[in-house]
Design a protein around this motif. Structure first.
Motif, short mmCIF file in Angstrom:
data_model
loop_
_atom_site.label_atom_id
_atom_site.label_comp_id
_atom_site.label_asym_id
_atom_site.label_seq_id
_atom_site.Cartn_x
_atom_site.Cartn_y
_atom_site.Cartn_z
N ALA A 149 15.54 -11.38 -39.61
CA ALA A 149 14.58 -10.52 -40.29
C ALA A 149 14.86 -8.97 -40.02
O ALA A 149 15.65 -8.94 -39.10
CB ALA A 149 13.16 -10.96 -39.69
N PRO A 150 14.45 -8.15 -40.87
CA PRO A 150 14.82 -6.88 -40.64
C PRO A 150 14.66 -6.46 -39.29
O PRO A 150 13.54 -6.47 -38.63
CB PRO A 150 13.83 -6.11 -41.71
CG PRO A 150 13.66 -7.04 -42.74
CD PRO A 150 13.48 -8.23 -42.06
N LEU A 151 15.50 -5.57 -38.52
CA LEU A 151 15.31 -5.03 -37.51
C LEU A 151 14.65 -3.74 -37.57
O LEU A 151 14.50 -3.16 -38.63
CB LEU A 151 16.63 -4.93 -36.60
CG LEU A 151 17.73 -6.17 -36.74
CD1 LEU A 151 18.85 -5.62 -36.20
CD2 LEU A 151 17.23 -7.03 -35.79
N LYS A 152 13.82 -3.63 -36.48
CA LYS A 152 12.89 -2.18 -36.48
C LYS A 152 13.56 -1.09 -35.75
O LYS A 152 14.15 -0.92 -34.63
CB LYS A 152 11.66 -2.87 -35.81
CG LYS A 152 11.08 -4.06 -36.41
CD LYS A 152 9.96 -4.45 -35.43
CE LYS A 152 9.18 -5.76 -36.32
NZ LYS A 152 7.97 -6.35 -35.33
N PRO A 153 13.07 0.10 -36.30
CA PRO A 153 13.55 1.42 -36.06
C PRO A 153 13.06 1.77 -34.66
O PRO A 153 13.62 2.61 -33.81
CB PRO A 153 13.49 2.47 -36.91
CG PRO A 153 13.04 1.71 -38.07
CD PRO A 153 12.66 0.16 -37.79
N GLU A 154 11.84 1.13 -34.38
CA GLU A 154 11.20 1.51 -32.82
C GLU A 154 12.04 0.89 -31.83
O GLU A 154 11.91 1.23 -30.54
CB GLU A 154 9.76 1.23 -32.97
CG GLU A 154 9.58 -0.13 -33.39
CD GLU A 154 9.20 -0.35 -34.70
OE1 GLU A 154 8.26 -1.26 -35.06
OE2 GLU A 154 9.49 0.33 -35.63
N ASN A 155 12.76 -0.27 -32.10
CA ASN A 155 13.73 -1.03 -31.30
C ASN A 155 15.16 -0.34 -30.94
O ASN A 155 15.86 -0.84 -30.13
CB ASN A 155 13.81 -2.24 -31.38
CG ASN A 155 12.36 -3.07 -31.55
OD1 ASN A 155 11.85 -2.66 -30.94
ND2 ASN A 155 12.29 -4.05 -32.53
N VAL A 156 15.11 1.04 -31.67
CA VAL A 156 16.48 1.50 -31.58
C VAL A 156 16.41 2.76 -30.61
O VAL A 156 15.63 3.50 -30.70
CB VAL A 156 17.15 1.74 -32.99
CG1 VAL A 156 18.46 2.54 -32.97
CG2 VAL A 156 17.14 0.51 -33.84
N VAL A 157 17.77 2.81 -29.78
CA VAL A 157 17.86 3.98 -28.86
C VAL A 157 19.20 4.34 -29.06
O VAL A 157 20.11 3.62 -29.08
CB VAL A 157 17.54 3.87 -27.51
CG1 VAL A 157 17.62 4.75 -26.67
CG2 VAL A 157 16.05 3.14 -27.51
N VAL A 158 19.54 6.03 -29.23
CA VAL A 158 20.82 6.19 -29.50
C VAL A 158 21.35 7.10 -28.59
O VAL A 158 20.26 8.04 -27.82
CB VAL A 158 20.84 7.02 -30.86
CG1 VAL A 158 22.07 7.69 -31.09
CG2 VAL A 158 20.38 6.28 -32.12
N LEU A 159 22.53 6.85 -28.06
CA LEU A 159 23.21 7.74 -26.61
C LEU A 159 24.57 7.82 -27.02
O LEU A 159 24.70 7.48 -28.23
CB LEU A 159 22.90 6.79 -25.39
CG LEU A 159 21.77 6.45 -24.80
CD1 LEU A 159 21.04 5.32 -25.56
CD2 LEU A 159 22.06 6.26 -23.28
N ASN A 160 25.00 8.58 -26.22
CA ASN A 160 26.35 9.14 -26.46
C ASN A 160 27.21 8.20 -25.99
O ASN A 160 28.36 8.55 -25.14
CB ASN A 160 26.67 10.50 -26.12
CG ASN A 160 26.56 10.75 -24.67
OD1 ASN A 160 25.88 9.57 -23.90
ND2 ASN A 160 27.08 11.72 -23.86
N GLY A 161 27.73 6.97 -26.56
CA GLY A 161 28.42 6.23 -26.21
C GLY A 161 27.88 4.72 -25.29
O GLY A 161 27.02 4.95 -24.68
#
Length: 487
Positions: A149-161
């Motif tokens: 199923a499509p993954l959700k943006p609210e479950n994404v966290v972005v870090l520097n590596g």
């Protein structure tokens, strides 16, 4: 790496003809592991000394990692090979970077759609990452991980590596002094990542090269070994909070099957352990016959609230200097806690914009970058593999990642880490940097990791220097009868 509860030496014997699944060449020597421990508990306090008394105990640990764990990397940067300016400099076959596709990346990153400046990109973002980037990450992972199923943006966290991701996850999932299980050999820098900020230890699940049957392979992870290591750590009063899995595995190149993934995740659920899945090499599987399965492709995770998936562009896109990594977790408490730490580990808005543009360009990724990258990785791997065969060096060949795990045990006078380090220094003195097995907490001294994801002229020179060391060493090494192992 941290001092672990293991012996430096073991008795050896010849491996029979049952060895298979990519361990190639002649006469690997195998320790008798029946009586040795299946696990080891890392303890940062064992490396403290009275030196640097101006530092805290935590500061002394940090300094120790810099002084010792990064020695080869620092030496390389002081005498780096350059074809024109420093042809006698050090060839780096130790750092896992993809140096094969700079031409493709430099073209793509210099296109006009990458160059944009607007106020929001110069201001503080949502600490999880700009929404436009998290949306593209969710789409990207949905497509390439083949999620049901499509993954959700609210479950994404972005870090520097991924280094920051390991540090953040260890800090928010574990109390100081707690531990995470990790199969060995493993990418050794993880020890620093979980220790330096969170004061979290690693419990090594020791794997060995012994092949016991037709359905087994060298350094194979099983649930039984995980259970034994967990029980052993618990018996010593160590609180284990989670399990780290690297898929494809570094340094082995192993790829876990869906059945294995389900078994490992089931083990973690039974013991209420978090699972940190490092999938940073997921697009670097270059053999067509090998099928990669992301944990996000599984139909129904056993414990989605305790399953946390990491990916970055450092390896698959050869962009380790861009420092982009991402976490996918359905646990919003974990996502929020990690996002809070992003104020120390965030990316600039300009880089976030570039990453979003890159990740949404499926036409370039699928038709230009990935085919060329896989072809170049395969060609480089083939070249180094053939050189190793000519030298008669056993190795593991998996078809994923940037590395080959080679067996140099026959070149050690004794099966000790001291002898392994002496051989490593001989390579470095001969101007080629490799990674030695102890840095990956390999329980068998004498294994090394060789990086092949480099231009052919550097690979050729690096292999020539390896040959020089081994030919000189082999004059004094104990004799070893050739024995061909099946692929």
């Amino acid at each position: 790496m941290l001092t672990l509860s293991q012996k430096d030496s073991a008795s050896t014997q010849d491996v029979g003809s049952s060895c298979q699944d990519g361990l190639e060449a002649e006469c690997p020597r195998k320790p008798d592991l029946k009586q040795s421990k299946i696990y080891g508990v890392g303890d940062p306090t064992t490396i403290l000394s009275s030196e640097s008394s101006c530092l805290s105990s935590r500061g002394r640990v940090v300094k120790w990692f810099w002084d010792s764990a990064e020695e080869g990397y620092r030496t390389f940067h002081m005498d780096e090979y350059d074809e024109d300016r420093n042809p006698s400099g050090i060839i780096n076959l130790g750092t896992s970077e993809n140096k094969l596709c700079f031409d493709l990346l430099s073209w793509r990153l210099s296109q006009s759609d990458m160059l944009r400046i607007e106020p929001s990109l110069l201001q503080y973002p949502d600490w999880k990452g700009h929404l436009f980037l998290r949306e593209e990450v969710a789409k990207f992972l949905s497509f390439y991980c083949k999620s049901p199923a499509p993954l959700k943006p609210e479950n994404v966290v972005v870090l520097n590596g991924c280094a920051s991701l390991f540090s953040a996850l260890a800090t928010v999932l574990c109390e100081a002094g707690d531990a995470l299980l990790i199969p060995t050999p493993y990418y050794g820098a993880i020890t620093q990542h979980v220790c330096l900020y969170g004061n979290v230890r690693l419990v090594s699940v020791y794997l060995d090269s012994e092949v016991t049957g037709q359905d087994t392979r060298p350094f194979q992870l099983t649930v039984e070994k995980l259970e034994m290591a967990l029980q052993g750590a618990n018996s010593e009063g160590v609180k284990v909070r989670g399990l780290i899995l690297i898929n494809p595995q570094n340094p082995l190149g192993d790829i876990y099957s869906p059945r294995e993934l389900q078994e490992f995740l089931g083990f973690a659920k039974r013991h209420e352990l978090h699972v940190i899945m490092d999938e940073v090499y997921m697009l670097s599987v270059f053999e067509d016959s090998i099928k990669y399965h992301s944990v996000l492709s599984l139909e129904g995770l056993p414990d989605p609230q305790r399953t946390h998936v990491m990916w970055a562009t450092s390896k698959d896109f050869g962009m380790s200097g861009m420092r982009f990594g991402t976490l996918y977790t359905e646990n919003q408490h974990v996502a929020t806690a990690v996002a809070s730490l992003c104020r120390y580990h965030s990316l600039s808005g300009l880089v976030q914009y570039q990453m979003a543009q890159l990740l949404q360009d499926y036409d370039w990724i699928n038709h230009v970058y990935l085919p060329a990258n896989h072809a170049r990785l395969k060609a480089a791997h083939t070249y180094v593999s053939e050189e190793l065969r000519v030298l008669g060096i056993p190795f593991l060949s998996r078809g994923a990642g940037f590395f080959i795990w080679i067996d140099l045990r026959k070149y050690l006078r004794k099966s000790t880490y001291e002898e392994e380090m002496l051989l490593w220094r001989r390579f470095l003195d001969n101007k080629v940097l490799l990674s030695f097995g102890k840095a990956f907490e390999c329980k068998e001294p004498g294994w090394f990791r060789v990086i092949f994801s480099d231009k052919v002229h550097r690979l050729r020179l690096g292999m020539q220097r390896i040959r020089q060391v081994l030919e000189g060493k082999s004059q004094d090494a104990p004799p070893c009868q050739p024995q061909q192992l099946s692929d």
